[in-house]
Enzyme design. Structure first.
Site, PDB file in Angstrom:
ATOM      1  N   ASP A  54     -17.635 -51.939  64.285  1.00  0.00           N
ATOM      2  CA  ASP A  54     -17.894 -53.375  64.345  1.00  0.00           C
ATOM      3  C   ASP A  54     -17.828 -53.977  62.941  1.00  0.00           C
ATOM      4  OD1 ASP A  54     -18.995 -55.783  65.808  1.00  0.00           O
ATOM      5  OD2 ASP A  54     -20.599 -55.467  64.353  1.00  0.00           O
ATOM      6  N   GLU A 101     -12.634 -52.951  63.853  1.00  0.00           N
ATOM      7  CA  GLU A 101     -12.589 -54.388  64.088  1.00  0.00           C
ATOM      8  C   GLU A 101     -12.330 -54.981  62.704  1.00  0.00           C
ATOM      9  OE1 GLU A 101     -15.156 -57.950  66.184  1.00  0.00           O
ATOM     10  OE2 GLU A 101     -16.236 -56.463  64.978  1.00  0.00           O
TER      11      GLU A 101
END
Length: 707
Positions: A342, A378
């Site tokens: 993330d 990401e």
């Protein structure tokens, strides 16, 4: 209880069958107390007197699995210098392999006094914070092994442990919403039917629901608020015994591996649940604040590249060690197959700018364990220069946000998208080829947890996040969505028919593009969040899978499954190398790829630059694959024409000359037809070279060469 000296490594609580070694890093501590809690929450404090290399440690004979514990760290409290030690706060072990309980939002969990943030709060937080738990490392893995599915054969299914399983009628009620529920044969049967090869689980590290959400009667549903990087979230465990989440998680991995399905974890190493300077003191803040967190120029405050209040200090070797030890633990002890990071750009910030050669990536590159699993970034964060799609190192794959945006724009009929659309569906060579990466560096997706579901993407022009209690101000305003003529639910048959076709268009485009496709859980059965594009706090029916849709939308499920299996059958859709635009083998006449206008003429520069062009045909040469199979033989396949019509009117597409004499329709997003082999039907629709095929507005047809 007087501890034996024990050892400084490994960090955390390590049970050896006779007792447990406890080890905690803190460079600023002046004294560390290990606190043990019995079944009545009575606390026993034990001073750790051994210190080696800033690691405080001790061994307790007879202490074993199920023992709850925490730490109290004595040391300087001077926020102006970034120091926030306070022995009144019970702290979670950063290396805890299990955590029990939730935060009770009492003033005692904060390090300052309400209304006077410069005054230290000396209320005891122990009754209000979760406890770390000693776990047993022993587990019968039987003959478990990592599936090690190659990237080019991978189909990822992004899923939420609780939301996916909570309402599944085939899972026993006591197992729903848990790791055991995900491991249940009814759930695995669905994944096998769909044909996915990996589940990418939204965060399962122990996480906390923020104070503000709890005050509004909501919870952190997604889990992007971690507090312990080694511990599976206890709220997803079916069993009630202390630390039961650990063997239950392992059993889930074992069951999925037996089905040939990999387990990828969505991990959040960019921040923790302790938030900004006004957040709670739960763990790292009270252990060694300036080592674990990136402090601002004024050390009272935190540098925030994540939008959550703090950022982990990956420049500090002990914080880097924490992350690497966590990753290695999940691979070696929990047997997971990869990670999706993330806001991964945050991990690349050595000093201020994003640096792709930062220490974190150097360490991953040389690690013999972590470098061998799937690593997905990401590739952005919320800081300056944080959008880094295409800029990660060679070992890494990336969520391709440009694929998502371009494919959405194309199918909603935006002008001037043909050139970029062509690049995205052929593997985004403009992003990944120059540094030696392959098409599978692109993790392609149209929808993900963050944003609209597939059904909502074709049903809403605007977000509808009122249920979040933030005045509909949260969530992205740029969704590139189109409601097909009506906002939200409708009984208009024409609108419903178009929405159904658009869903099939998106699924087929995703699954037949070069790269690694990722499906959002529930898209295959038409899951809706009623227009909410930021359901992070919706632990409710708004987010949970409604499994009755599997019957209501059985045709959609059948189509999604058929296209996944169609992709698996044909290697031309999952090439390991980029197209060259020329013949691959000597003596071959046809190029590996060619592009045509709807009239059957090869695309010229003027066609690519046309602002109004929304329709195109692409030829994929099954004889032009430059790959070899594991035995060194050339990879061969059938040849295909993909005809895309994103125009709002009906068009006649002409089948190009020279590329084949006769073609059969094997996929049609109007009818939902997908043929795995031409003998599936006695008389498939065919069209000769130079002939035409009618394409209704916004539709996709795939033709296979038969002569």
């Amino acid at each position: 209880m007087r501890p034996w000296p024990g050892t400084a490594y490994p960090l955390g609580a390590s049970y050896d069958g006779a007792g447990t070694n406890f080890a905690l890093f803190s460079e600023v501590a002046e004294k560390v107390e290990l606190c043990l809690f019995d079944e009545h929450d009575a606390e026993t404090r034990i001073r750790l007197e051994e210190v080696d290399g800033f690691v405080w440690h001790g061994y307790l004979n007879g202490v074993g699995p199920g023992q709850r514990y925490g730490y109290r760290v004595h040391g300087p409290y001077d926020p102006a210098r970034g120091l926030r030690c306070n022995p009144a706060k019970l702290l979670i072990d950063p290396y805890a392999k299990a955590v029990s309980g939730e935060v009770i939002w009492h003033e005692a969990v904060f390090g300052y006094t309400f209304g006077a943030e410069n005054d230290r709060n000396d209320l005891d937080s122990a009754p209000y914070v979760p406890k770390s738990v000693v776990v047993s490392p022993f587990f019968d893995w039987a003959d478990d092994r990592h599936p090690r599915t190659p990237y080019h054969d991978t189909v990822i299914y992004e899923a939420h442990v609780r939301g996916l399983t909570l309402r599944h009628p085939g899972i026993p009620e006591e197992l729903r919403g848990t790791y055991a529920g995900l491991a249940h044969p009814a759930m695995i049967e669905h994944l096998e039917r769909l044909g996915v090869t990996a589940v990418e689980l939204m965060p399962v590290h122990q996480f906390v629901s923020e104070h503000g959400l709890v005050q509004r009667g909501l919870r952190n549903y997604w889990g992007y608020n971690p507090i312990a990087y080694f511990a599976p979230h206890d709220g997803y465990a079916a069993g009630t015994a202390q630390a039961n989440q650990v063997p239950e998680f392992k059993a889930m991995v074992r069951a999925l591996h037996q089905a040939g399905i990999e387990v990828i974890l969505d991990v959040v190493y960019n921040h923790t649940a302790e938030g900004n300077h006004l957040g709670p003191t739960l763990s790292m803040r009270g252990i060694d604040n300036e080592a674990y967190y990136r402090l601002a120029e004024d050390p009272r405050y935190y540098t925030d590249y994540t939008g959550t209040g703090n950022s982990l200090n990956v420049r500090n070797p002990h914080t880097l060690q924490l992350i690497m030890d966590s990753l290695r633990y999940w691979v070696t002890e929990m047997r997971v197959d990869g990670f999706r990071f993330d806001l991964a750009a945050t991990l690349a910030r050595e000093f201020y700018d994003v640096d792709r050669l930062s220490a974190f990536f150097d360490i991953v590159q040389q690690d013999p364990v972590i470098s061998q699993v799937k690593l997905i970034a990401e590739p952005w964060d919320v800081g300056p220069g944080g959008y880094q799609v295409g800029n990660f190192p060679v070992l890494w794959t990336e969520w391709n946000g440009k694929f998502r945006d371009t494919v959405r724009d194309f199918w909603r009929g935006q002008p001037a998208t043909l050139g970029e659309f062509a690049s995205r569906i052929t593997g985004s060579s403009d992003l990944y080829q120059a540094d030696g990466r392959r098409p599978f560096a692109s993790i392609n997706f149209v929808t993900a947890h963050d944003g609209f579901t597939l059904t909502d993407l074709v049903s809403y022009n605007a977000k509808h996040n009122e249920a979040n209690g933030e005045g509909n101000r949260d969530g992205n305003d740029d969704n590139r969505s189109w409601n097909c003529g009506a906002e939200g639910p409708t009984e208009d048959e024409a609108v419903l028919e178009l929405r159904a076709r658009q869903r099939r268009n998106f699924l087929a485009t995703l699954l037949l593009s070069q790269g690694v496709p990722m499906l959002l859980h529930g898209d295959e059965i038409g899951r809706t969040q009623r227009g909410n594009n930021n359901a992070y706090c919706q632990d409710s029916e708004l987010s949970w899978m409604d499994w009755s849709l599997a019957e209501t939308n059985a045709d959609l499920l059948a189509f999604a499954s058929a296209v996944v299996h169609f992709r698996r059958q044909h290697p031309v859709f999952r090439r390991r190398r980029f197209f060259q635009g020329k013949p691959i083998r000597r003596g071959e006449e046809l190029r590996d790829i060619a592009w045509f206008t709807p009239t059957g003429e090869e695309m010229c520069e003027e066609d690519w630059e046309s602002g109004f062009g929304r329709s195109i045909t692409v030829f994929l040469n099954g004889d032009g694959i430059s790959d070899r199979d594991p035995w060194g033989e050339p990879v061969l396949d059938e040849s295909f024409l993909l005809c895309f019509n994103a125009h709002d009117g009906e068009l006649e597409f002409t089948v190009p000359e020279r590329y084949g004499q006769r073609w059969a329709v094997v996929l049609d997003t109007v009818t939902g037809e997908v043929l795995h082999a031409l003998d599936d039907r006695a008389e498939p629709r065919t069209v000769a070279a130079g002939g035409t095929i009618k394409m209704v507005p916004r539709s996709l047809v795939v033709l296979q060469r038969v002569e």
